[in-house]
Design a protein around this motif. Structure first.
Motif, mmCIF file in Angstrom:
data_model
loop_
_atom_site.group_PDB
_atom_site.id
_atom_site.type_symbol
_atom_site.label_atom_id
_atom_site.label_comp_id
_atom_site.label_asym_id
_atom_site.label_seq_id
_atom_site.Cartn_x
_atom_site.Cartn_y
_atom_site.Cartn_z
ATOM 1 N N THR A 172 0.810 -1.211 0.000
ATOM 2 C CA THR A 172 0.000 0.000 0.000
ATOM 3 C C THR A 172 0.848 1.268 0.000
ATOM 4 O O THR A 172 1.968 1.262 0.514
ATOM 5 C CB THR A 172 -0.926 0.021 1.232
ATOM 6 N N ASP A 173 0.296 2.331 -0.579
ATOM 7 C CA ASP A 173 0.892 3.658 -0.457
ATOM 8 C C ASP A 173 -0.069 4.611 0.265
ATOM 9 O O ASP A 173 0.075 5.829 0.184
ATOM 10 C CB ASP A 173 1.273 4.221 -1.826
ATOM 11 N N LYS A 174 -1.052 4.050 0.977
ATOM 12 C CA LYS A 174 -2.059 4.835 1.679
ATOM 13 C C LYS A 174 -1.637 5.088 3.122
ATOM 14 O O LYS A 174 -1.420 4.147 3.884
ATOM 15 C CB LYS A 174 -3.411 4.121 1.661
ATOM 16 N N ALA A 175 -1.534 6.372 3.468
ATOM 17 C CA ALA A 175 -1.074 6.744 4.807
ATOM 18 C C ALA A 175 -1.954 6.159 5.893
ATOM 19 O O ALA A 175 -1.461 5.685 6.928
ATOM 20 C CB ALA A 175 -1.026 8.264 4.929
ATOM 21 N N GLU A 176 -3.271 6.158 5.692
ATOM 22 C CA GLU A 176 -4.178 5.679 6.734
ATOM 23 C C GLU A 176 -4.023 4.183 7.000
ATOM 24 O O GLU A 176 -4.156 3.726 8.143
ATOM 25 C CB GLU A 176 -5.630 6.002 6.392
ATOM 26 N N ILE A 177 -3.734 3.430 5.946
ATOM 27 C CA ILE A 177 -3.521 1.991 6.126
ATOM 28 C C ILE A 177 -2.218 1.750 6.881
ATOM 29 O O ILE A 177 -2.158 0.921 7.801
ATOM 30 C CB ILE A 177 -3.502 1.272 4.764
ATOM 31 N N ILE A 178 -1.176 2.488 6.516
ATOM 32 C CA ILE A 178 0.114 2.355 7.196
ATOM 33 C C ILE A 178 -0.005 2.743 8.666
ATOM 34 O O ILE A 178 0.533 2.076 9.547
ATOM 35 C CB ILE A 178 1.170 3.214 6.478
ATOM 36 N N GLU A 179 -0.758 3.812 8.941
ATOM 37 C CA GLU A 179 -0.931 4.263 10.323
ATOM 38 C C GLU A 179 -1.661 3.235 11.178
ATOM 39 O O GLU A 179 -1.415 3.114 12.374
ATOM 40 C CB GLU A 179 -1.690 5.593 10.342
ATOM 41 N N ASN A 180 -2.570 2.479 10.566
ATOM 42 C CA ASN A 180 -3.371 1.511 11.312
ATOM 43 C C ASN A 180 -2.775 0.107 11.322
ATOM 44 O O ASN A 180 -3.304 -0.778 12.001
ATOM 45 C CB ASN A 180 -4.790 1.450 10.745
ATOM 46 N N ALA A 181 -1.694 -0.100 10.586
ATOM 47 C CA ALA A 181 -1.088 -1.431 10.518
ATOM 48 C C ALA A 181 -0.430 -1.802 11.845
ATOM 49 O O ALA A 181 0.049 -0.939 12.587
ATOM 50 C CB ALA A 181 -0.055 -1.475 9.400
ATOM 51 N N ASP A 182 -0.429 -3.083 12.131
ATOM 52 C CA ASP A 182 0.267 -3.573 13.330
ATOM 53 C C ASP A 182 1.779 -3.592 13.113
ATOM 54 O O ASP A 182 2.549 -3.337 14.030
ATOM 55 C CB ASP A 182 -0.223 -4.993 13.662
ATOM 56 N N LYS A 183 2.182 -3.913 11.883
ATOM 57 C CA LYS A 183 3.598 -3.979 11.533
ATOM 58 C C LYS A 183 3.761 -3.390 10.144
ATOM 59 O O LYS A 183 2.872 -3.560 9.290
ATOM 60 C CB LYS A 183 4.103 -5.430 11.535
ATOM 61 N N ILE A 184 4.880 -2.712 9.912
ATOM 62 C CA ILE A 184 5.139 -2.212 8.566
ATOM 63 C C ILE A 184 6.497 -2.702 8.084
ATOM 64 O O ILE A 184 7.418 -2.931 8.877
ATOM 65 C CB ILE A 184 5.053 -0.677 8.466
ATOM 66 N N VAL A 185 6.579 -2.867 6.770
ATOM 67 C CA VAL A 185 7.806 -3.312 6.107
ATOM 68 C C VAL A 185 8.160 -2.272 5.054
ATOM 69 O O VAL A 185 7.309 -1.881 4.246
ATOM 70 C CB VAL A 185 7.620 -4.698 5.457
ATOM 71 N N LEU A 186 9.406 -1.823 5.076
ATOM 72 C CA LEU A 186 9.896 -0.844 4.096
ATOM 73 C C LEU A 186 10.993 -1.512 3.277
ATOM 74 O O LEU A 186 12.157 -1.525 3.666
ATOM 75 C CB LEU A 186 10.433 0.393 4.812
ATOM 76 N N PRO A 187 10.634 -2.108 2.143
ATOM 77 C CA PRO A 187 11.643 -2.728 1.278
ATOM 78 C C PRO A 187 12.132 -1.713 0.251
ATOM 79 O O PRO A 187 11.844 -0.525 0.355
ATOM 80 C CB PRO A 187 10.858 -3.868 0.621
ATOM 81 N N GLY A 188 12.868 -2.191 -0.752
ATOM 82 C CA GLY A 188 13.253 -1.282 -1.812
ATOM 83 C C GLY A 188 14.542 -1.649 -2.491
ATOM 84 O O GLY A 188 15.459 -2.182 -1.868
ATOM 85 N N VAL A 189 14.583 -1.377 -3.780
ATOM 86 C CA VAL A 189 15.785 -1.522 -4.587
ATOM 87 C C VAL A 189 15.879 -0.264 -5.441
ATOM 88 O O VAL A 189 14.922 0.101 -6.119
ATOM 89 C CB VAL A 189 15.708 -2.768 -5.503
ATOM 90 N N GLY A 190 17.016 0.431 -5.391
ATOM 91 C CA GLY A 190 17.162 1.631 -6.190
ATOM 92 C C GLY A 190 17.991 2.677 -5.485
ATOM 93 O O GLY A 190 18.741 2.370 -4.558
ATOM 94 N N ALA A 191 17.835 3.924 -5.905
ATOM 95 C CA ALA A 191 18.667 5.016 -5.419
ATOM 96 C C ALA A 191 18.042 5.683 -4.197
ATOM 97 O O ALA A 191 16.821 5.847 -4.100
ATOM 98 C CB ALA A 191 18.867 6.047 -6.525
#
Length: 224
Positions: free
Chosen positions: A30-49
């Protein structure tokens, strides 16, 4: 329990989601702030600069929700670029400010530092880092390498000593505080391959690409 995988325009999101599903946990990309705020756990992955990643978070107004999540003592997992973003600044293609959640810097592997030899065939020290001679090491660091635990971390529960993980990176983190270092890996010189402090965990390697041991780390995170 909801695990939110943050979509900020940098790749590899679906493979992380599939890996969580494989170990028995539902995860929403998701890219929705409200979903991230309400999540129990968040994961921030990524490949790039690094700069593109910070810009992507800012454009989607996701920096605030990430900070809020961590301040609420909810669990956070960063993967590769998601580890770098936690730090104060990066020297990738200039100098760029990070989230500054963990004090320290993101620096590039130095080819000269990795590949220096001396006349006696002994280890040399450059910039405080031990360098093993006669290793023609390439940048990026790509492929399988072991991680060595530097403290007890719940994400490593049930793993053998020095398990192999999959890496793809040219930059690594240098924390100001040594107590955040969970594992190190040798690539001509020792670098930090995992950090852990309170509710924050982050890996330089890709657990979603690291087969059984990487999946075990994701399972352990899901079970916390």
């Amino acid at each position: 329990m909801m695990i939110a995988i943050i979509d900020y325009g940098m790749g590899n999101l679906r493979s992380v989601g599939k890996a969580f599903e494989k170990v028995g946990f539902d995860a929403v990309v998701t890219d929705k702030a409200e979903i991230i705020e309400n999540a129990d756990k968040i994961v921030l992955p990524g490949v790039g600069a690094f700069k593109d990643a910070i810009d992507g978070l800012q454009e989607r107004n996701l920096i605030g929700p990430i900070r809020s999540h961590i301040k609420q003592n909810k669990l956070f997992l960063g993967i590769c670029l998601g580890l770098h973003l936690l730090f104060s600044r990066s020297y990738e293609d200039g100098v760029h400010e990070g989230l500054d959640i963990i004090s320290g810097e993101v620096v590039r592997f130095n080819a000269d530092r990795l590949n220096v030899n001396n006349e006696n065939g002994q280890k040399e020290v450059f910039g405080g880092l031990p360098v093993v001679n006669n290793q023609r090491l390439k940048i990026p660091h790509m492929g399988w390498n072991t991680i060595q635990a530097r403290k007890e971390v719940p994400l490593l529960k049930g793993l053998p000593a020095d398990p192999y993980m999959y890496f793809v990176h040219s930059y690594f983190v240098v924390p100001d505080r040594k107590d955040v270092v969970a594992t190190e890996t040798d690539y001509g010189a020792a670098f930090v391959s995992m950090i852990s402090i309170d509710n924050i965990f982050a890996t330089q390697f890709h657990p979603e690409k690291s087969q059984q041991y990487g999946l075990a780390i994701l399972r352990n995170f899901g079970e916390l």
